[in-house]
Enzyme design. Structure first.
Site, PDB file in Angstrom:
ATOM      1  N   CYS A  71       0.833  -1.207   0.000  1.00 58.29           N
ATOM      2  CA  CYS A  71       0.000   0.000   0.000  1.00 58.29           C
ATOM      3  C   CYS A  71       0.869   1.259   0.000  1.00 58.29           C
ATOM      4  O   CYS A  71       1.706   1.459   0.887  1.00 58.29           O
ATOM      5  CB  CYS A  71      -0.912  -0.018   1.230  1.00 58.29           C
ATOM      6  SG  CYS A  71      -1.802   1.522   1.473  1.00 58.29           S
ATOM      7  N   CYS A 102       0.437   3.360   3.213  1.00 57.59           N
ATOM      8  CA  CYS A 102       1.169   2.778   4.352  1.00 57.59           C
ATOM      9  C   CYS A 102       2.649   3.152   4.264  1.00 57.59           C
ATOM     10  O   CYS A 102       3.275   3.478   5.274  1.00 57.59           O
ATOM     11  CB  CYS A 102       1.016   1.265   4.377  1.00 57.59           C
ATOM     12  SG  CYS A 102      -0.548   0.647   5.029  1.00 57.59           S
ATOM     13  N   HIS A 147      -3.736   0.387   8.409  1.00 53.07           N
ATOM     14  CA  HIS A 147      -4.294   0.191   7.068  1.00 53.07           C
ATOM     15  C   HIS A 147      -5.765  -0.199   7.151  1.00 53.07           C
ATOM     16  O   HIS A 147      -6.107  -1.331   7.469  1.00 53.07           O
ATOM     17  CB  HIS A 147      -3.520  -0.878   6.302  1.00 53.07           C
ATOM     18  CG  HIS A 147      -4.041  -1.067   4.910  1.00 53.07           C
ATOM     19  ND1 HIS A 147      -3.706  -0.229   3.873  1.00 53.07           N
ATOM     20  CD2 HIS A 147      -4.918  -1.960   4.396  1.00 53.07           C
ATOM     21  CE1 HIS A 147      -4.340  -0.617   2.779  1.00 53.07           C
ATOM     22  NE2 HIS A 147      -5.091  -1.669   3.071  1.00 53.07           N
ATOM     23  N   ASN A 199     -13.561   9.815  -0.747  1.00 52.29           N
ATOM     24  CA  ASN A 199     -13.992   8.974  -1.856  1.00 52.29           C
ATOM     25  C   ASN A 199     -13.969   7.517  -1.405  1.00 52.29           C
ATOM     26  O   ASN A 199     -13.006   7.078  -0.765  1.00 52.29           O
ATOM     27  CB  ASN A 199     -13.060   9.172  -3.050  1.00 52.29           C
ATOM     28  CG  ASN A 199     -13.131  10.587  -3.606  1.00 52.29           C
ATOM     29  OD1 ASN A 199     -14.192  11.192  -3.619  1.00 52.29           O
ATOM     30  ND2 ASN A 199     -12.004  11.113  -4.044  1.00 52.29           N
ATOM     31  N   GLY A 216     -15.101   7.096  -6.758  1.00 51.23           N
ATOM     32  CA  GLY A 216     -13.902   7.773  -7.244  1.00 51.23           C
ATOM     33  C   GLY A 216     -12.644   7.497  -6.443  1.00 51.23           C
ATOM     34  O   GLY A 216     -11.663   8.224  -6.551  1.00 51.23           O
ATOM     35  N   HIS A 272      -6.445   2.983   0.746  1.00 50.52           N
ATOM     36  CA  HIS A 272      -6.099   3.186   2.165  1.00 50.52           C
ATOM     37  C   HIS A 272      -6.909   4.414   2.551  1.00 50.52           C
ATOM     38  O   HIS A 272      -6.750   5.482   1.931  1.00 50.52           O
ATOM     39  CB  HIS A 272      -4.592   3.407   2.320  1.00 50.52           C
ATOM     40  CG  HIS A 272      -4.119   3.670   3.722  1.00 50.52           C
ATOM     41  ND1 HIS A 272      -3.057   2.972   4.300  1.00 50.52           N
ATOM     42  CD2 HIS A 272      -4.543   4.556   4.660  1.00 50.52           C
ATOM     43  CE1 HIS A 272      -2.865   3.430   5.530  1.00 50.52           C
ATOM     44  NE2 HIS A 272      -3.738   4.406   5.778  1.00 50.52           N
ATOM     45  N   HIS A 293      -8.540   7.700   3.325  1.00 45.53           N
ATOM     46  CA  HIS A 293      -7.945   9.038   3.381  1.00 45.53           C
ATOM     47  C   HIS A 293      -9.025  10.091   3.277  1.00 45.53           C
ATOM     48  O   HIS A 293     -10.021   9.925   2.576  1.00 45.53           O
ATOM     49  CB  HIS A 293      -6.883   9.227   2.291  1.00 45.53           C
ATOM     50  CG  HIS A 293      -7.344   8.906   0.909  1.00 45.53           C
ATOM     51  ND1 HIS A 293      -7.410   7.616   0.426  1.00 45.53           N
ATOM     52  CD2 HIS A 293      -7.771   9.707  -0.107  1.00 45.53           C
ATOM     53  CE1 HIS A 293      -7.851   7.637  -0.814  1.00 45.53           C
ATOM     54  NE2 HIS A 293      -8.090   8.892  -1.163  1.00 45.53           N
ATOM     55  N   HIS A 342      -9.651  13.923   2.156  1.00 46.45           N
ATOM     56  CA  HIS A 342      -9.126  15.079   1.419  1.00 46.45           C
ATOM     57  C   HIS A 342      -9.593  16.361   2.107  1.00 46.45           C
ATOM     58  O   HIS A 342     -10.768  16.492   2.460  1.00 46.45           O
ATOM     59  CB  HIS A 342      -9.706  15.144   0.003  1.00 46.45           C
ATOM     60  CG  HIS A 342      -9.311  14.045  -0.917  1.00 46.45           C
ATOM     61  ND1 HIS A 342      -8.362  14.204  -1.900  1.00 46.45           N
ATOM     62  CD2 HIS A 342      -9.748  12.769  -1.041  1.00 46.45           C
ATOM     63  CE1 HIS A 342      -8.241  13.083  -2.595  1.00 46.45           C
ATOM     64  NE2 HIS A 342      -9.076  12.191  -2.103  1.00 46.45           N
TER      65      HIS A 342
HETATM   66  P1  5GP Z   1      -8.693   9.147  -4.196  1.00 52.59           P
HETATM   67  O1  5GP Z   1      -9.129   9.315  -5.608  1.00 52.59           O
HETATM   68  O2  5GP Z   1      -8.288   7.716  -3.897  1.00 52.59           O
HETATM   69  O3  5GP Z   1      -9.674   9.686  -3.200  1.00 52.59           O
HETATM   70  O4  5GP Z   1      -7.441  10.086  -4.013  1.00 52.59           O
HETATM   71  C1  5GP Z   1      -6.120   9.654  -3.966  1.00 52.59           C
HETATM   72  C2  5GP Z   1      -5.270  10.901  -3.938  1.00 52.59           C
HETATM   73  O5  5GP Z   1      -3.954  10.521  -3.609  1.00 52.59           O
HETATM   74  C3  5GP Z   1      -5.204  11.633  -5.274  1.00 52.59           C
HETATM   75  O6  5GP Z   1      -5.677  12.970  -5.090  1.00 52.59           O
HETATM   76  C4  5GP Z   1      -3.738  11.589  -5.651  1.00 52.59           C
HETATM   77  O7  5GP Z   1      -3.269  12.783  -6.244  1.00 52.59           O
HETATM   78  C5  5GP Z   1      -3.053  11.322  -4.323  1.00 52.59           C
HETATM   79  N1  5GP Z   1      -1.841  10.542  -4.426  1.00 52.59           N
HETATM   80  C6  5GP Z   1      -1.681   9.370  -5.090  1.00 52.59           C
HETATM   81  N2  5GP Z   1      -0.423   8.920  -4.974  1.00 52.59           N
HETATM   82  C7  5GP Z   1       0.230   9.824  -4.197  1.00 52.59           C
HETATM   83  C8  5GP Z   1       1.572   9.902  -3.720  1.00 52.59           C
HETATM   84  O8  5GP Z   1       2.431   9.048  -3.973  1.00 52.59           O
HETATM   85  N3  5GP Z   1       1.884  10.984  -2.945  1.00 52.59           N
HETATM   86  C9  5GP Z   1       0.970  11.938  -2.646  1.00 52.59           C
HETATM   87  N4  5GP Z   1       1.383  12.952  -1.883  1.00 52.59           N
HETATM   88  N5  5GP Z   1      -0.305  11.889  -3.079  1.00 52.59           N
HETATM   89  C10 5GP Z   1      -0.671  10.851  -3.844  1.00 52.59           C
HETATM   90 ZN    ZN Z   2      -2.291   1.216   3.667  1.00 51.08          ZN
END
Ligand code: 5GP
Ligand code: ZN
Length: 123
Positions: free
Chosen positions: A11, A14, A53, A97, A103, A108, A110, A112
């Site tokens: 992940c 992680c 996780h 999301n 989306g 993992h 998160h 925003h």
């Molecule tokens: P999701 O669409 O899963 O809600 O959002 C994942 C977010 O993680 C995206 O906005 C993407 O830009 C961000 N993201 C993905 N990989 C990385 C990374 O390696 N580093 C950082 N800082 N952000 C990431």
């Molecule tokens: Zn994770």
């Protein structure tokens, strides 16, 4: 619980929480890691993740209420520190999301936090 593991070796979040992949850190404590999104939608865009996780909100139940409460309660202070304007003229968007149709790209959990002066790139 069976769906939550302390750490998933495959992940990316992680690995970020463990410092194995570099990120621009916003906050860290024993339960939570927060860092700037690599592809920001707006002048302020950071993510808060539990260090443990949990794949998504779909795996959250009452036993995660203290952790989720802790994560959410960090947001007002961190958002102001990162450059979001004060409520009510300023503010920010909080997004979780969940699943493909929600989306979610990184599996993992998160949160925003998106804000700062408009126009934004998205949203
Ligand atoms: P999701 O669409 O899963 O809600 O959002 C994942 C977010 O993680 C995206 O906005 C993407 O830009 C961000 N993201 C993905 N990989 C990385 C990374 O390696 N580093 C950082 N800082 N952000 C990431
Ligand atoms: Zn994770």
């Amino acid at each position: 619980m069976s769906t939550a593991h302390a750490h998933d070796p495959n992940c990316i979040f992680c690995k970020i929480a463990a410092g194995q992949i570099p990120s621009k850190k916003v906050h860290e404590d024993d339960q939570v890691f927060a860092f700037h999104d690599i592809n920001p939608w707006a002048p302020v865009h950071f993510l808060l993740i539990p260090k443990t996780h949990i794949p998504s909100m779909a795996q959250v139940g009452p036993e995660q209420a203290p952790l989720l409460g802790h994560i959410l309660s960090l947001i007002p202070k961190l958002a102001l520190e990162q450059g979001c304007g004060p409520y009510p003229e300023g503010g920010y968007r909080i997004v979780i999301n969940t699943g493909a149709q929600g989306g979610q790209e990184v599996h993992h959990l998160h949160v925003h936090v998106i804000g700062g002066p408009r126009p934004w790139k998205h949203g």
